[in-house]
Scaffold this active site. Structure first.
Site, PDB file in Angstrom:
ATOM      1  N   HIS A 187       0.889  -1.168   0.000  1.00  0.00           N
ATOM      2  CA  HIS A 187       0.000   0.000   0.000  1.00  0.00           C
ATOM      3  C   HIS A 187       0.922   1.211   0.000  1.00  0.00           C
ATOM      4  O   HIS A 187       1.855   1.276   0.794  1.00  0.00           O
ATOM      5  CB  HIS A 187      -0.892  -0.008   1.241  1.00  0.00           C
ATOM      6  CG  HIS A 187      -2.005   0.990   1.173  1.00  0.00           C
ATOM      7  ND1 HIS A 187      -1.782   2.349   1.294  1.00  0.00           N
ATOM      8  CD2 HIS A 187      -3.335   0.851   0.978  1.00  0.00           C
ATOM      9  CE1 HIS A 187      -2.950   2.988   1.179  1.00  0.00           C
ATOM     10  NE2 HIS A 187      -3.905   2.092   0.977  1.00  0.00           N
ATOM     11  N   GLU A 219      -6.654   5.125   0.854  1.00  0.00           N
ATOM     12  CA  GLU A 219      -6.617   5.705  -0.484  1.00  0.00           C
ATOM     13  C   GLU A 219      -7.753   6.726  -0.638  1.00  0.00           C
ATOM     14  O   GLU A 219      -7.708   7.596  -1.500  1.00  0.00           O
ATOM     15  CB  GLU A 219      -6.818   4.555  -1.475  1.00  0.00           C
ATOM     16  CG  GLU A 219      -6.146   4.737  -2.796  1.00  0.00           C
ATOM     17  CD  GLU A 219      -6.235   3.440  -3.599  1.00  0.00           C
ATOM     18  OE1 GLU A 219      -5.755   2.400  -3.107  1.00  0.00           O
ATOM     19  OE2 GLU A 219      -6.777   3.460  -4.710  1.00  0.00           O
ATOM     20  N   ARG A 241      -6.673  10.317  -0.757  1.00  0.00           N
ATOM     21  CA  ARG A 241      -6.310  10.783  -2.115  1.00  0.00           C
ATOM     22  C   ARG A 241      -7.550  10.853  -2.999  1.00  0.00           C
ATOM     23  O   ARG A 241      -7.732  11.807  -3.751  1.00  0.00           O
ATOM     24  CB  ARG A 241      -5.266   9.839  -2.734  1.00  0.00           C
ATOM     25  CG  ARG A 241      -3.859  10.076  -2.212  1.00  0.00           C
ATOM     26  CD  ARG A 241      -2.898   9.007  -2.682  1.00  0.00           C
ATOM     27  NE  ARG A 241      -3.022   7.766  -1.931  1.00  0.00           N
ATOM     28  CZ  ARG A 241      -2.901   6.559  -2.428  1.00  0.00           C
ATOM     29  NH1 ARG A 241      -2.659   6.382  -3.719  1.00  0.00           N
ATOM     30  NH2 ARG A 241      -3.013   5.485  -1.659  1.00  0.00           N
ATOM     31  N   HIS A 260       0.876  -5.056   2.134  1.00  0.00           N
ATOM     32  CA  HIS A 260      -0.537  -4.821   2.418  1.00  0.00           C
ATOM     33  C   HIS A 260      -1.436  -6.004   2.080  1.00  0.00           C
ATOM     34  O   HIS A 260      -2.343  -6.333   2.826  1.00  0.00           O
ATOM     35  CB  HIS A 260      -0.974  -3.599   1.611  1.00  0.00           C
ATOM     36  CG  HIS A 260      -2.389  -3.171   1.848  1.00  0.00           C
ATOM     37  ND1 HIS A 260      -2.856  -2.838   3.095  1.00  0.00           N
ATOM     38  CD2 HIS A 260      -3.438  -3.015   0.993  1.00  0.00           C
ATOM     39  CE1 HIS A 260      -4.140  -2.484   3.004  1.00  0.00           C
ATOM     40  NE2 HIS A 260      -4.522  -2.607   1.746  1.00  0.00           N
TER      41      HIS A 260
HETATM   42  P1  FAD Z   1      -9.279 -11.813   7.329  1.00  0.00           P
HETATM   43  O1  FAD Z   1     -10.263 -10.736   7.498  1.00  0.00           O
HETATM   44  O2  FAD Z   1      -7.865 -11.487   7.607  1.00  0.00           O
HETATM   45  O3  FAD Z   1      -9.762 -13.006   8.260  1.00  0.00           O
HETATM   46  C1  FAD Z   1      -9.042 -14.195   8.371  1.00  0.00           C
HETATM   47  C2  FAD Z   1      -9.251 -14.716   9.773  1.00  0.00           C
HETATM   48  O4  FAD Z   1      -8.739 -16.043   9.868  1.00  0.00           O
HETATM   49  C3  FAD Z   1      -8.523 -13.902  10.815  1.00  0.00           C
HETATM   50  O5  FAD Z   1      -9.403 -13.509  11.831  1.00  0.00           O
HETATM   51  C4  FAD Z   1      -7.456 -14.847  11.329  1.00  0.00           C
HETATM   52  O6  FAD Z   1      -7.099 -14.628  12.673  1.00  0.00           O
HETATM   53  C5  FAD Z   1      -8.107 -16.189  11.119  1.00  0.00           C
HETATM   54  N1  FAD Z   1      -7.169 -17.304  11.031  1.00  0.00           N
HETATM   55  C6  FAD Z   1      -6.000 -17.365  10.360  1.00  0.00           C
HETATM   56  N2  FAD Z   1      -5.435 -18.571  10.521  1.00  0.00           N
HETATM   57  C7  FAD Z   1      -6.277 -19.288  11.300  1.00  0.00           C
HETATM   58  C8  FAD Z   1      -6.238 -20.609  11.826  1.00  0.00           C
HETATM   59  N3  FAD Z   1      -5.205 -21.426  11.598  1.00  0.00           N
HETATM   60  N4  FAD Z   1      -7.266 -21.037  12.583  1.00  0.00           N
HETATM   61  C9  FAD Z   1      -8.322 -20.208  12.874  1.00  0.00           C
HETATM   62  N5  FAD Z   1      -8.377 -18.947  12.430  1.00  0.00           N
HETATM   63  C10 FAD Z   1      -7.383 -18.497  11.637  1.00  0.00           C
HETATM   64  N6  FAD Z   1      -9.738  -4.132   1.045  1.00  0.00           N
HETATM   65  C11 FAD Z   1     -10.739  -3.480   0.409  1.00  0.00           C
HETATM   66  O7  FAD Z   1     -11.291  -3.983  -0.542  1.00  0.00           O
HETATM   67  N7  FAD Z   1     -11.151  -2.272   0.862  1.00  0.00           N
HETATM   68  C12 FAD Z   1     -10.560  -1.651   1.915  1.00  0.00           C
HETATM   69  O8  FAD Z   1     -10.991  -0.590   2.303  1.00  0.00           O
HETATM   70  C13 FAD Z   1      -9.475  -2.294   2.545  1.00  0.00           C
HETATM   71  N8  FAD Z   1      -8.790  -1.688   3.540  1.00  0.00           N
HETATM   72  C14 FAD Z   1      -7.786  -2.359   4.172  1.00  0.00           C
HETATM   73  C15 FAD Z   1      -7.097  -1.748   5.215  1.00  0.00           C
HETATM   74  C16 FAD Z   1      -6.112  -2.420   5.887  1.00  0.00           C
HETATM   75  C17 FAD Z   1      -5.346  -1.732   6.984  1.00  0.00           C
HETATM   76  C18 FAD Z   1      -5.805  -3.764   5.539  1.00  0.00           C
HETATM   77  C19 FAD Z   1      -4.755  -4.522   6.263  1.00  0.00           C
HETATM   78  C20 FAD Z   1      -6.465  -4.359   4.480  1.00  0.00           C
HETATM   79  C21 FAD Z   1      -7.446  -3.662   3.788  1.00  0.00           C
HETATM   80  N9  FAD Z   1      -8.115  -4.252   2.733  1.00  0.00           N
HETATM   81  C22 FAD Z   1      -9.107  -3.577   2.098  1.00  0.00           C
HETATM   82  C23 FAD Z   1      -7.909  -5.657   2.408  1.00  0.00           C
HETATM   83  C24 FAD Z   1      -9.021  -6.492   3.048  1.00  0.00           C
HETATM   84  O9  FAD Z   1      -9.365  -5.935   4.297  1.00  0.00           O
HETATM   85  C25 FAD Z   1      -8.613  -7.938   3.265  1.00  0.00           C
HETATM   86  O10 FAD Z   1      -8.051  -8.467   2.115  1.00  0.00           O
HETATM   87  C26 FAD Z   1      -9.826  -8.774   3.620  1.00  0.00           C
HETATM   88  O11 FAD Z   1     -10.528  -8.175   4.683  1.00  0.00           O
HETATM   89  C27 FAD Z   1      -9.434 -10.175   3.984  1.00  0.00           C
HETATM   90  O12 FAD Z   1     -10.575 -10.848   4.461  1.00  0.00           O
HETATM   91  P2  FAD Z   1     -10.496 -12.397   4.805  1.00  0.00           P
HETATM   92  O13 FAD Z   1     -11.782 -12.744   5.419  1.00  0.00           O
HETATM   93  O14 FAD Z   1     -10.027 -13.143   3.630  1.00  0.00           O
HETATM   94  O15 FAD Z   1      -9.338 -12.463   5.887  1.00  0.00           O
HETATM   95  C1  SIN Z   2      -7.470   1.774   1.588  1.00  0.00           C
HETATM   96  O1  SIN Z   2      -8.461   2.172   2.182  1.00  0.00           O
HETATM   97  O2  SIN Z   2      -6.643   2.495   1.034  1.00  0.00           O
HETATM   98  C2  SIN Z   2      -7.260   0.320   1.498  1.00  0.00           C
HETATM   99  C3  SIN Z   2      -8.176  -0.197   0.497  1.00  0.00           C
HETATM  100  C4  SIN Z   2      -7.779  -1.533   0.025  1.00  0.00           C
HETATM  101  O3  SIN Z   2      -6.797  -2.101   0.426  1.00  0.00           O
HETATM  102  O4  SIN Z   2      -8.526  -2.029  -0.823  1.00  0.00           O
END
Ligand code: FAD
Ligand code: SIN
Length: 700
Positions: free
Chosen positions: A384, A397, A400, A523
């Site tokens: 990021h 983002e 911006r 990121h």
């Molecule tokens: P996660 O939400 O990470 O959930 C996975 C879960 O699995 C976690 O709770 C973890 O602890 C658990 N886990 C892992 N291993 C194990 C295990 N062995 N046993 C049990 N549990 C386990 N994307 C966008 O599109 N828009 C945004 O605005 C955006 N903003 C972001 C801001 C930040 C700061 C970050 C870091 C990311 C952002 N992203 C954004 C990306 C997006 O948030 C993530 O890619 C997405 O939320 C991932 O979702 P997920 O459910 O796949 O994983």
């Molecule tokens: C952000 O809000 O800039 C993060 C968005 C994303 O990772 O998709």
């Protein structure tokens, strides 16, 4: 079967538990304790001197690991695998025994061609090491069961569980290794991309699924899987509606990098999207009665000899246990917080900080590899561009998108701030010290409440004039003043003649002014487990692993070589829901739903289960009868006048009424201590069906 992953990273991707244990054991410090038993301690893990053995499933049968702990730590590790095939499994056991004789090490690579045997030995060793810590291994005593086990309570996992239950699943459980739900999802700030939504229409934004598809493929440098991208965009508007339907709010539309039009959806108070989503999902899970077992780490997904999923091994504070299941939804998120794994796949990112939560360690990739899953684009890792280097706080983002610009220490702009992340990150890294300043005014601050968090954290410099801002930050004063004047002129003319930025929301002329130091940070891991559009996990050869589904950041293919901001949250809702639906259909096709037997943390804390007493003879009982949607089946065991293993299964009952009633009936019996059905108001046909099925079972 028998052919298992031989990924180049296998050793490095080894599950967290072994990495931790290996680290612990290699630096063991011995010290005597007052109870007279010599123990070894490191990172608060104690090992008690003695010899410990444990078994686990190999290829042909059980394999065994034995650990000897002496005065100076682990002295010996040995393996046995009498039921393994002579040329492959047994040879692997011998090879590993030789290896351990030469160098005792709790972490070892799989022997090529014998990964199931190796994996069994690794897990047996892990159990033996847990015994050496004096921990209980619960799964060997009493397995629990669920129809669908969702691993990970982030956005993808929670969406999957909710969708499965909405479609009729009655026995879904979520395992979450952290003490809270939300993973990276709760950190998501900018929003969720969606095309052809009612909110875009309301705002007069002309968008289409085709344009969203094109932007996403272009952003991903066409490395994306076209089928997955098509599924993403075509279900994106529904994702917005679905989030709204379960109590969420995505009604404001904004501009993000790489998007041809305003497409990113966020809450009406312009706050971060993640906390709103997680709050909404938590409330819905509660309402549906779906248990989330917190601080419960899945360590292995178990399959039978034909490769069908049969269970999940998990670990909580008391040790290891097994949950039998028909279907698993892997939703463990990415691996940006596993710096070793990041450096392995993308050496150029070695030493970078990350925006991610500590649990983003790639456990799911390891578990999937052990089952022979294929990987897609695993080396594609995104930075990021705008992250505070001291606190690792990401400036969304959206700052911006709503008007902020980037300048270097010399006070000059150097990039179209709304270009894709790879381009903006590379441009920042090319500046002196590889850093930049995110500069904005009060109009931008007022447009996005997420900015208040950065100001409260103390990472934003505030000044009444541009000159003062330059003095406070050390940015070249004359150049910054000139840059801001020129930008205001270009904004008024509606054309960025320097870098071709299309969306210039405000002239950046409303004091006070703000600046935040910004550098790129790891990121998002765009690659991961290979899936198809039904979210079935695929092997390298494209064949399906029956009962195994995955969604969210743990998967690869949706984002290609560069994810567009806002597309990950779409990914987790769209593919999370599909995974829930697919897993539920799979369960229905393979014997149907049962009723939950998992102890739920979300259940009524005051509820106390009593023994259900009966005068029936010892034995197993089974009976069925017609319910509302189809047959209801009841099974239970009686031992010394006590009923155990009571299962009431009504796969065709409606989720909201029938399935809930079945749960209520079971709870009622556990409360009263009698095998008696109380009529549930509004679900009398289901209630009668259960009563009749019990009567039939008793008559057996
Ligand atoms: P996660 O939400 O990470 O959930 C996975 C879960 O699995 C976690 O709770 C973890 O602890 C658990 N886990 C892992 N291993 C194990 C295990 N062995 N046993 C049990 N549990 C386990 N994307 C966008 O599109 N828009 C945004 O605005 C955006 N903003 C972001 C801001 C930040 C700061 C970050 C870091 C990311 C952002 N992203 C954004 C990306 C997006 O948030 C993530 O890619 C997405 O939320 C991932 O979702 P997920 O459910 O796949 O994983
Ligand atoms: C952000 O809000 O800039 C993060 C968005 C994303 O990772 O998709």
């Amino acid at each position: 079967m028998g052919k298992q992953p031989t990924k180049k990273n296998k050793g490095n991707v080894a599950g967290l538990f072994l990495m931790v244990l290996a680290a612990v054991i290699t630096i063991i410090v011995a010290f005597p304790v007052t109870d007279g038993v010599r123990k070894y301690i490191k990172d608060n893990i104690r090992y008690i001197a003695g010899t410990y053995s444990a078994t686990d499933k190999g290829f042909g049968g059980n394999v065994r690991a034995t650990v000897k702990v002496g005065d100076n730590g682990i002295e010996k590790i040995s393996f046995k695998g009498d039921s393994e095939t002579p040329d492959i499994g047994k040879a692997a056991v011998e090879k590993l025994n030789e290896q351990m004789k030469a160098n005792v090490d709790t972490e070892f690579d799989s022997v090529s061609g014998a990964t199931i045997t190796s994996s069994g030995l690794r897990h047996a060793l892990k159990k033996a090491l847990l015994k050496a810590q004096g921990k209980e291994i619960k799964g060997e005593r009493k397995p629990q069961s669920a129809d669908i086990v969702v691993i990970g309570a982030g956005g993808a996992g929670m969406s999957a569980a909710i969708e499965a239950a909405q479609n009729g699943a009655t026995n879904v459980v979520i395992l979450e290794k952290m003490p809270i739900t939300g993973g990276n999802t709760v950190r998501a700030t900018g929003g969720l991309n969606a095309s052809e939504t009612k909110y875009q229409k309301r705002d007069g934004i002309e968008d289409s699924n085709e344009l969203f598809y094109e932007d996403t493929m272009k952003g991903g440098k066409n490395l994306n899987d076209p089928e997955l991208v098509k599924t993403l965009v075509e279900n994106s508007a529904q994702a917005v509606d679905w989030v709204n339907s379960i109590g969420g709010d995505l009604s404001v539309v904004g501009q993000f990098g790489g998007a041809s039009v305003k497409r990113i959806h966020r809450p009406s108070d312009t706050s971060a999207v993640g906390p709103m989503l997680v709050k909404t999902f938590n409330a819905k899970l509660d309402k549906l009665g779906i248990p989330v077992l917190l601080e419960t780490r899945a360590t292995r997904i178990i399959a039978d000899k034909d490769g069908r999923i049969t269970g999940v091994e998990a670990e909580d504070e008391n040790g290891i246990f097994v949950i039998g299941t028909k279907a698993v939804v892997l939703a463990t998120g990415g691996f940006s917080a596993n710096s070793q794994m990041v450096a392995e796949y993308a050496p150029q990112l070695k030493g970078f900080i990350t925006t991610n939560h500590v649990g983003a360690t790639g456990d799911g990739i390891e578990m999937a590899l052990e089952l022979g899953a294929g990987l897609k684009d695993i080396e594609q890792i995104q930075t990021h561009p705008t992250v505070n280097p001291d606190t690792a706080t990401m400036y969304t983002e959206g700052v911006r998108g709503n008007g902020a610009i980037l300048v270097n220490d010399d006070g000059k702009r150097f990039v179209n701030e709304l270009d894709t992340r790879d381009v903006v990150s590379a441009a920042i890294m090319a500046q002196p010290k590889g850093e930049s300043w995110l500069v904005f005014d009060t109009a931008v601050r007022e447009s996005l409440s997420a900015i208040e968090k950065y100001i409260n954290e103390g990472i934003i410099v505030e000044a009444d004039s541009i000159k003062e801002l330059a003095q406070k930050t050390g940015i070249n004063e004359a150049n910054l003043v000139a840059t801001m004047e020129k930008y205001a002129q270009m904004q008024a003319a509606g054309q960025d003649s320097e870098f071709g930025r299309k969306s210039m929301e405000v002239p950046l002329s409303k004091p006070p002014y703000f600046a935040g130091l910004a550098k790129p940070a790891v990121h998002h891991t765009m690659g991961g487990v290979k899936i198809n559009k039904e979210t079935q996990v695929l092997k390298e050869d494209g064949s399906v692993i029956p009962g195994f589904f995955a969604a969210g950041e743990v998967t690869g293919g949706v984002h290609g070589a560069n994810r567009l901001g806002g597309n990950a949250v779409t990914d987790i809702v769209v593919f999370g829901r599909i995974a829930g639906d697919s897993a539920n259909k799979y369960v229905l096709d393979n014997g149907g739903n049962t009723v939950r037997t998992i102890t739920a943390q979300t259940e009524d804390a005051n509820f106390k289960a009593k023994d259900i007493k009966t005068d029936l003879k010892d034995g197993s009982y089974k009976g069925s009868a017609k319910g509302f949607g189809g047959d209801i089946e009841v099974t239970f065991t009686v031992k010394k006048g006590i009923v155990s293993d009571l299962e009431i299964s009504g796969p065709k009952e409606t989720a909201e009424i029938g399935a809930k009633a079945v749960n209520k009936i079971k709870k009622g019996m556990q409360k009263s201590g009698e095998l008696k059905v109380d009529n549930v108001s509004g679900a009398s046909v289901t209630s009668k069906g259960v009563a009749e099925a019990i009567k039939n079972a008793k008559a057996q």
